[in-house]
Design a protein around this motif. Structure first.
Motif, PDB file in Angstrom:
ATOM      1  N   VAL A   1       4.449   2.232  -1.867  1.00  0.00           N
ATOM      2  CA  VAL A   1       3.068   2.916  -1.752  1.00  0.00           C
ATOM      3  C   VAL A   1       2.182   2.412  -3.106  1.00  0.00           C
ATOM      4  N   PHE A   2       2.362   2.186  -4.155  1.00  0.00           N
ATOM      5  CA  PHE A   2       1.574   1.638  -5.388  1.00  0.00           C
ATOM      6  C   PHE A   2       1.122   0.294  -4.910  1.00  0.00           C
ATOM      7  N   THR A   3       2.089  -0.600  -4.206  1.00  0.00           N
ATOM      8  CA  THR A   3       1.750  -1.859  -3.884  1.00  0.00           C
ATOM      9  C   THR A   3       0.685  -1.941  -2.566  1.00  0.00           C
ATOM     10  N   ALA A   4       0.721  -0.943  -1.563  1.00  0.00           N
ATOM     11  CA  ALA A   4      -0.218  -0.757  -0.914  1.00  0.00           C
ATOM     12  C   ALA A   4      -1.411  -0.138  -1.265  1.00  0.00           C
ATOM     13  N   LEU A   5      -1.450   0.538  -2.286  1.00  0.00           N
ATOM     14  CA  LEU A   5      -2.803   0.983  -2.818  1.00  0.00           C
ATOM     15  C   LEU A   5      -3.385   0.175  -3.727  1.00  0.00           C
TER      16      LEU A   5
ATOM     17  N   PHE B   1      -1.667  -0.407 -11.000  1.00  0.00           N
ATOM     18  CA  PHE B   1      -0.619  -1.443 -11.736  1.00  0.00           C
ATOM     19  C   PHE B   1       0.248  -0.881 -12.658  1.00  0.00           C
ATOM     20  N   MET B   2      -0.168   0.319 -13.387  1.00  0.00           N
ATOM     21  CA  MET B   2       0.691   0.972 -14.254  1.00  0.00           C
ATOM     22  C   MET B   2       1.700   1.692 -13.594  1.00  0.00           C
TER      23      MET B   2
ATOM     24  N   PHE C   1       5.109  -8.984  -1.467  1.00  0.00           N
ATOM     25  CA  PHE C   1       5.810  -8.133  -2.224  1.00  0.00           C
ATOM     26  C   PHE C   1       6.045  -6.664  -1.551  1.00  0.00           C
ATOM     27  N   LEU C   2       4.960  -6.336  -0.770  1.00  0.00           N
ATOM     28  CA  LEU C   2       5.162  -5.212   0.020  1.00  0.00           C
ATOM     29  C   LEU C   2       6.293  -4.908   1.116  1.00  0.00           C
ATOM     30  N   VAL C   3       6.338  -6.283   1.877  1.00  0.00           N
ATOM     31  CA  VAL C   3       7.272  -6.147   2.843  1.00  0.00           C
ATOM     32  C   VAL C   3       8.675  -6.225   2.149  1.00  0.00           C
ATOM     33  N   PHE C   4       8.908  -6.969   0.933  1.00  0.00           N
ATOM     34  CA  PHE C   4      10.083  -7.179   0.384  1.00  0.00           C
ATOM     35  C   PHE C   4      10.344  -5.627  -0.157  1.00  0.00           C
TER      36      PHE C   4
END
Length: 462
Positions: A327-331, A351-352, A438-441
């Motif tokens: 979720v954070f990566t998508a955001l 990022f935090m 990164f998101l896919v992983f």
């Protein structure tokens, strides 16, 4: 047992942490002392390992002329060598003993610190020299494998998640400590007596970049002395390389390695590349004054992740954690210049969240590794007619070996993430391509955790 071992009063000939009477009367006091010294040595090792995350940002300010991709490479290389060296380092504690190896592996870190301090003072220093020093800083990253393996021998299984979480979490805190200390000491005249005078900057300040490296040398020497006089070796922890290799044949080692790569690999990779990434996306922000927050959150979260996992179960915590990482990566896409709002505050806060979840997941996956490998080893030994004592002994040895191997694979993320950022920026001018990978992983890790470890079952079979 050799004559040297018989005369070595630092050697613990009888160590039975699963025996409650032994643990309460003697064991826990010795284990805690070793843990405290181990944390101090590991914290300083992480300071050295991530030195280039603070130094690389400032190299061009003191007269060098390296490209952005070259600077990203310098931040990534210590993680590459650290990951590779974690494999042999994971063998060292059973061969040499935890105390001896902690002394050796801590004192050698003085070499890259001193050399880097000399190199940054001469703008004629070629890029290849910085590559060599960056690779030598990787020795510090390798210490994590031997340190975690060593501490796993000291504590009973019911306390392993907490002990490993404290050792790893507070050790990881070294990244934040270094990123807090380096931006301060580089503007102080602390090594003028050694001929460090610094380079004048446009704002009127004087930047002495050598300080960022040299400040750790005396602290490493003190930590070495503390390990020599305060730590112990455990006789029952002795093992040959051959006896540790069979864990490589187990599918769970490779599956858990992927999960640890996604958590710890993300933590150390973001720690190495966050400052450089922020500088490329938000050049008007002085990121060095804020860069330490992420590693600080991640390190503290790692300690919490181990404790929470001991209570709620590492699998459950890890599964939920991966969902949040995705979720954070998508955001993050919504905060970047070009693909999103280009809002630094939103970028920093998201990022935090990634640092927090990467740290928490590092603790929970390590707890999973310790529990699962203990479980499958005991199951295997008893299936072949082994005794309870034999099963427990092999479980401890196999778990330590697995922790070492998996930590080595996880550390590769420290190379891959900043290199992916650098490559994506060089090819497209944006880090979006790297973030998509990164998101896919992370999404894949959600499914691996749920399908393999999330379903209720009495035993995870070998």
């Amino acid at each position: 047992m050799s004559q040297h071992e018989k005369n070595n009063h630092y050697l613990l000939k009888e160590w039975k942490p699963e025996n409650k009477a032994f643990w309460e009367n003697k064991g826990k006091h010795i284990a805690r002392r070793n843990l405290v010294i181990s944390v101090a040595c590991l914290l300083l090792a992480f300071c050295v390992w991530m030195l280039f995350s603070a130094v690389a940002v400032n190299l061009n300010k003191v007269g060098f002329n390296f490209t952005t991709d070259q600077l990203f490479m310098l931040t990534a290389l210590p993680s590459l060598s650290g990951a590779i060296l974690r494999v042999p380092w994971s063998f060292m504690v059973p061969i040499f003993g935890g105390r001896y190896w902690t002394v050796i592996s801590t004192v050698i870190l003085i070499i890259p610190c001193v050399w880097l301090g000399i190199a940054v003072q001469n703008t004629a220093t070629p890029y290849t020299v910085f590559i060599i020093i960056a690779l030598l800083c990787g020795f510090a990253g390798a210490n994590f494998a031997s340190s975690m393996g060593n501490i796993s021998f000291f504590f009973p299984k019911a306390r392993q998640g907490s002990a490993l979480g404290i050792n790893g979490g507070l050790g990881n805190l070294g990244v934040s400590v270094m990123q807090m200390v380096a931006p301060v000491v580089i503007f102080l005249p602390i090594f003028t007596f050694l001929g460090v005078h610094g380079v004048p900057q446009e704002d009127g300040s004087t930047l002495s970049l050598a300080n960022a490296a040299w400040v750790w040398a005396p602290l490493l020497l003190l930590a070495t002395l503390a390990a020599f006089f305060g730590m112990n070796d455990i006789a029952s922890a002795k093992a040959t390389i051959a006896s540790q290799l069979p864990v490589l044949k187990r599918l769970h080692l490779w599956l858990l390695s992927l999960l640890y790569l996604a958590t710890f690999g993300s933590f150390i990779g973001f720690s190495a590349g966050f400052a450089m990434l922020s500088k490329t996306q938000f050049p008007d922000v002085n990121i060095l004054h804020l860069a330490f927050f992420g590693p600080l959150l991640g390190a503290l979260a790692r300690s919490a992740g181990g404790v929470i996992s001991d209570k709620l179960g590492g699998v459950r915590v890890t599964l939920i954690n991966f969902v949040f990482m995705a979720v954070f990566t998508a955001l993050l896409f919504l905060t970047l210049p070009g693909s999103g709002s280009g809002n630094f505050t939103a970028f920093f806060l998201v990022f935090m969240g990634l640092f927090l979840t990467a740290g928490l997941g590092s603790g929970s996956t390590f707890q999973m590794i310790a529990v699962i490998f203990r479980q499958i080893t005991i199951y295997r030994v008893k299936l072949h007619g082994g005794s309870d004592e034999q099963a427990q002994k092999e479980a401890v040895s196999d778990t330590a070996a697995a922790l070492g191997f998996i930590s080595a694979i996880g550390a590769v993320g420290g190379f891959f993430i900043p290199k992916a950022f650098g490559t994506s920026l060089a090819m497209t001018g944006s880090p979006v391509g790297a973030m998509k990978v990164f998101l896919v992983f992370y999404i894949a890790c959600v499914f691996i955790t749920w399908l393999v470890y999330g379903r209720r079952q009495k035993h995870v079979k070998p």
